[in-house]
Design a protein around this motif. Structure first.
Motif, PDB file in Angstrom:
ATOM      1  N   MET A  19      -2.577  14.395  -6.676  1.00 38.69           N
ATOM      2  CA  MET A  19      -3.409  14.141  -5.499  1.00 38.69           C
ATOM      3  C   MET A  19      -2.738  14.678  -4.240  1.00 38.69           C
ATOM      4  O   MET A  19      -1.519  14.667  -4.118  1.00 38.69           O
ATOM      5  N   LYS A  20      -3.564  15.132  -3.314  1.00 41.44           N
ATOM      6  CA  LYS A  20      -3.072  15.613  -2.013  1.00 41.44           C
ATOM      7  C   LYS A  20      -2.772  14.415  -1.119  1.00 41.44           C
ATOM      8  O   LYS A  20      -3.297  13.328  -1.328  1.00 41.44           O
ATOM      9  N   VAL A  21      -1.952  14.649  -0.100  1.00 46.55           N
ATOM     10  CA  VAL A  21      -1.547  13.575   0.807  1.00 46.55           C
ATOM     11  C   VAL A  21      -2.765  12.894   1.428  1.00 46.55           C
ATOM     12  O   VAL A  21      -2.846  11.666   1.467  1.00 46.55           O
ATOM     13  N   PHE A  22      -3.750  13.672   1.883  1.00 53.44           N
ATOM     14  CA  PHE A  22      -4.921  13.054   2.528  1.00 53.44           C
ATOM     15  C   PHE A  22      -5.739  12.243   1.532  1.00 53.44           C
ATOM     16  O   PHE A  22      -6.316  11.216   1.882  1.00 53.44           O
ATOM     17  N   ASN A  32      -2.805  10.882   9.593  1.00 55.36           N
ATOM     18  CA  ASN A  32      -1.615  10.902  10.450  1.00 55.36           C
ATOM     19  C   ASN A  32      -0.991   9.516  10.577  1.00 55.36           C
ATOM     20  O   ASN A  32       0.234   9.382  10.588  1.00 55.36           O
ATOM     21  N   ARG A  33      -1.848   8.508  10.665  1.00 55.51           N
ATOM     22  CA  ARG A  33      -1.330   7.124  10.685  1.00 55.51           C
ATOM     23  C   ARG A  33      -0.623   6.803   9.375  1.00 55.51           C
ATOM     24  O   ARG A  33       0.407   6.127   9.354  1.00 55.51           O
ATOM     25  N   PHE A  34      -1.197   7.292   8.280  1.00 55.57           N
ATOM     26  CA  PHE A  34      -0.560   7.110   6.974  1.00 55.57           C
ATOM     27  C   PHE A  34       0.813   7.780   6.955  1.00 55.57           C
ATOM     28  O   PHE A  34       1.806   7.172   6.559  1.00 55.57           O
ATOM     29  N   ARG A  35       0.875   9.026   7.403  1.00 52.76           N
ATOM     30  CA  ARG A  35       2.151   9.764   7.421  1.00 52.76           C
ATOM     31  C   ARG A  35       3.205   9.020   8.247  1.00 52.76           C
ATOM     32  O   ARG A  35       4.357   8.902   7.836  1.00 52.76           O
ATOM     33  N   GLN A  36       2.793   8.535   9.423  1.00 55.90           N
ATOM     34  CA  GLN A  36       3.727   7.816  10.303  1.00 55.90           C
ATOM     35  C   GLN A  36       4.232   6.541   9.642  1.00 55.90           C
ATOM     36  O   GLN A  36       5.429   6.250   9.660  1.00 55.90           O
ATOM     37  N   ARG A  52       0.834  -1.218   0.000  1.00 55.04           N
ATOM     38  CA  ARG A  52       0.000   0.000   0.000  1.00 55.04           C
ATOM     39  C   ARG A  52       0.862   1.258   0.000  1.00 55.04           C
ATOM     40  O   ARG A  52       0.587   2.220  -0.715  1.00 55.04           O
ATOM     41  N   LEU A  53       1.907   1.260   0.809  1.00 50.28           N
ATOM     42  CA  LEU A  53       2.757   2.447   0.928  1.00 50.28           C
ATOM     43  C   LEU A  53       3.580   2.687  -0.340  1.00 50.28           C
ATOM     44  O   LEU A  53       3.765   3.825  -0.753  1.00 50.28           O
ATOM     45  N   HIS A  54       4.028   1.617  -0.977  1.00 50.11           N
ATOM     46  CA  HIS A  54       4.716   1.769  -2.264  1.00 50.11           C
ATOM     47  C   HIS A  54       3.755   2.317  -3.319  1.00 50.11           C
ATOM     48  O   HIS A  54       4.142   3.136  -4.160  1.00 50.11           O
TER      49      HIS A  54
END
Length: 121
Positions: free
Chosen positions: A83-86, A98-102, A70-72
């Motif tokens: 696309m924006k980060v959120f 925030n969990r995604f960012r971490q 998922r992160l890749h």
């Protein structure tokens, strides 16, 4: 760089298995409820045997494999879309940005914002 079967050293049958595994994860990439149990089921494995096989092939647990994939996938979106980060967090099944960012920073060593290719220095 996308996580793919070429990221690992597999024989042919394992390659096919892992390819199907990655395709299945990708098919459900935006579903935050997509679980390792559902993945094992789609791969026609019991949870226990699926866990064993993935661990033997990748040295990762199925949960780790799904998260890493998922992160890749998110990294590719950050680099190739506007696309924006959120939005990307949602697109890969993270309801909490925030969990995604971490998770992203933990895997890659830098925050998602640093993967955006259209940042003007």
């Amino acid at each position: 760089s996308m996580l793919s079967v070429d990221s690992y050293k597999f024989g042919n049958t394992d390659k096919e298995f892992m390819k199907k595994c990655f395709q299945t994860i990708e098919k459900h990439i935006d579903n935050s409820d997509f679980s390792v149990e559902l993945l094992a089921g789609e791969m026609l494995f019991s949870n226990r045997n699926f866990y064993r096989k993935i661990k033997a092939l990748t040295n990762q647990t199925p949960a780790e494999l799904v998260r890493i994939y998922r992160l890749h996938y998110a990294k590719r979106l950050l680099q190739n879309t506007d696309m924006k980060v959120f939005e990307i967090a949602m697109a890969i099944g993270y309801e909490d940005v925030n969990r995604f960012r971490q998770a992203y920073k933990k895997l890659f060593g830098f925050p998602p914002s640093e993967s955006i290719n259209n940042v003007v220095a």
